[in-house]
Design a protein around this motif. Sequence first.
Motif, short mmCIF file in Angstrom:
data_model
loop_
_atom_site.label_atom_id
_atom_site.label_comp_id
_atom_site.label_asym_id
_atom_site.label_seq_id
_atom_site.Cartn_x
_atom_site.Cartn_y
_atom_site.Cartn_z
N ASP A 130 0.82 -1.21 0.00
CA ASP A 130 0.00 0.00 0.00
C ASP A 130 0.86 1.27 0.00
OD1 ASP A 130 -2.64 1.03 -0.14
OD2 ASP A 130 -2.50 1.69 1.93
N GLU A 131 2.13 1.14 -0.33
CA GLU A 131 3.03 2.28 -0.39
C GLU A 131 2.84 3.02 -1.71
OE1 GLU A 131 7.68 2.80 0.69
OE2 GLU A 131 7.25 1.38 -0.90
N PRO A 132 2.74 4.36 -1.70
CA PRO A 132 2.60 5.09 -2.96
C PRO A 132 3.83 4.92 -3.84
CG PRO A 132 3.00 6.62 -1.15
CD PRO A 132 2.78 5.27 -0.53
N THR A 133 3.62 4.67 -5.12
CA THR A 133 4.74 4.45 -6.04
C THR A 133 4.85 5.53 -7.11
OG1 THR A 133 3.34 3.07 -7.46
CG2 THR A 133 4.63 1.95 -5.74
N ASN A 134 3.72 6.08 -7.57
CA ASN A 134 3.75 7.13 -8.58
C ASN A 134 2.40 7.82 -8.63
OD1 ASN A 134 2.14 5.99 -11.16
ND2 ASN A 134 3.30 4.30 -10.25
N TRP A 135 2.40 9.03 -9.16
CA TRP A 135 1.12 9.69 -9.40
C TRP A 135 1.13 10.28 -10.79
CZ3 TRP A 135 -0.56 14.93 -9.81
CH2 TRP A 135 0.43 15.90 -9.68
N ALA A 136 -0.06 10.32 -11.39
CA ALA A 136 -0.16 10.67 -12.81
C ALA A 136 -1.18 11.77 -13.04
CB ALA A 136 -0.55 9.43 -13.62
N GLU A 137 -0.88 12.58 -14.03
CA GLU A 137 -1.82 13.57 -14.56
C GLU A 137 -1.99 13.29 -16.05
OE1 GLU A 137 -1.54 17.84 -12.48
OE2 GLU A 137 0.37 17.17 -13.32
N ASN A 138 -3.23 13.16 -16.49
CA ASN A 138 -3.52 12.98 -17.91
C ASN A 138 -4.36 14.13 -18.42
OD1 ASN A 138 -3.20 10.03 -16.82
ND2 ASN A 138 -2.91 9.88 -19.03
N ALA A 139 -3.93 14.75 -19.50
CA ALA A 139 -4.71 15.78 -20.19
C ALA A 139 -5.27 15.14 -21.45
CB ALA A 139 -3.85 16.99 -20.52
N VAL A 140 -6.60 15.05 -21.55
CA VAL A 140 -7.25 14.31 -22.63
C VAL A 140 -8.17 15.25 -23.41
CG1 VAL A 140 -8.74 12.34 -23.18
CG2 VAL A 140 -7.18 12.22 -21.23
N ARG A 141 -8.22 15.06 -24.73
CA ARG A 141 -9.12 15.85 -25.56
C ARG A 141 -10.55 15.71 -25.06
NH1 ARG A 141 -7.42 17.60 -30.57
NH2 ARG A 141 -9.62 17.71 -31.18
N PRO A 142 -11.33 16.80 -25.03
CA PRO A 142 -12.69 16.73 -24.48
C PRO A 142 -13.59 15.73 -25.18
CG PRO A 142 -11.99 19.02 -24.71
CD PRO A 142 -10.95 18.18 -25.39
#
Length: 293
Positions: A189-201
């Motif tokens: 349960d240890e955090p490994t990565n975080w992501a941001e995705n910008a997607v076309r509407p």
Amino acid sequence: MTESQERAGADLRRTGRDTTGGAVTGTGGDAADAPDAGAAPVPPPPAFAPDSLVLNRKLPLWYQVSQSLRASILGRPQDASARLPTEEQLAAHYGVSVLTMRQALKELEAEGLISRHRRRGTFIEPRARRVSPVRLLGSVDAIVAQQSGEATTILGHGPTAVPGDLAEFFPDCAEVTCYRRLRRDGQSDEPTNWAENAVRPDIAARIDVADLERWPMTKVLRDVVGVRISRITDTVEARLADPVTAELLQVPLLSPILHYTGVTYDEEGRVVDVARIRYRGDRFSFSVTVEAH
């Protein structure tokens, strides 16, 4: 992949049996476990059914198969069987030779994802190794595999003005839909990565957020939404953890992280998604394989 191989793969995914009707099981067993002569035979549990794969002949086949099977293993449902089909059945499913399949399985065994037992068969290991490589070799399935197998929490999502540093990717859009996700190790349960995705509407309108809790964005775009991905351009660089990253990944401020940027294009050449993922530097390494042909 031939039509007969596709049918064999479909039968394998649907029933866990080969196309001749035989169950997907290993050999051997104890005579004490045999059913009574008068009792109806009890069918063995079905083997794990991997996803399908469209092979790219420009890339090593064993690599593509190993990455596709890796993604299937890491993204499997909790109630999925731990037993893999035989080498021959997997080779038929993917449309490759047994030798190619054997090399792919050897790669997964070295990674600690599977274990192979003479006469018993091949089984998925409940735990994978701690440090995962970020490998880039031009395969969409490699990207899916890299992002699979971790517990995902949706931090937030919604429309936003196109960020200035992404304007070049979305010249015809006034806004994009942003998805923020935190991934944790399935065991610790240890955090490994975080992501941001910008997607076309127009693409985001077809995404069910619940799917992003189960699968990586690339898989959702390709296999659920139906985007025909032509290529993904990847960049990985070393950075220092900013305050947000330090808090989410539970690392010291300004500690080293791997910053991944993936730009996904459809067949029309449009950018449909820009992913920015921050990996903990103590959990991931970075490697690139360059083929001579």
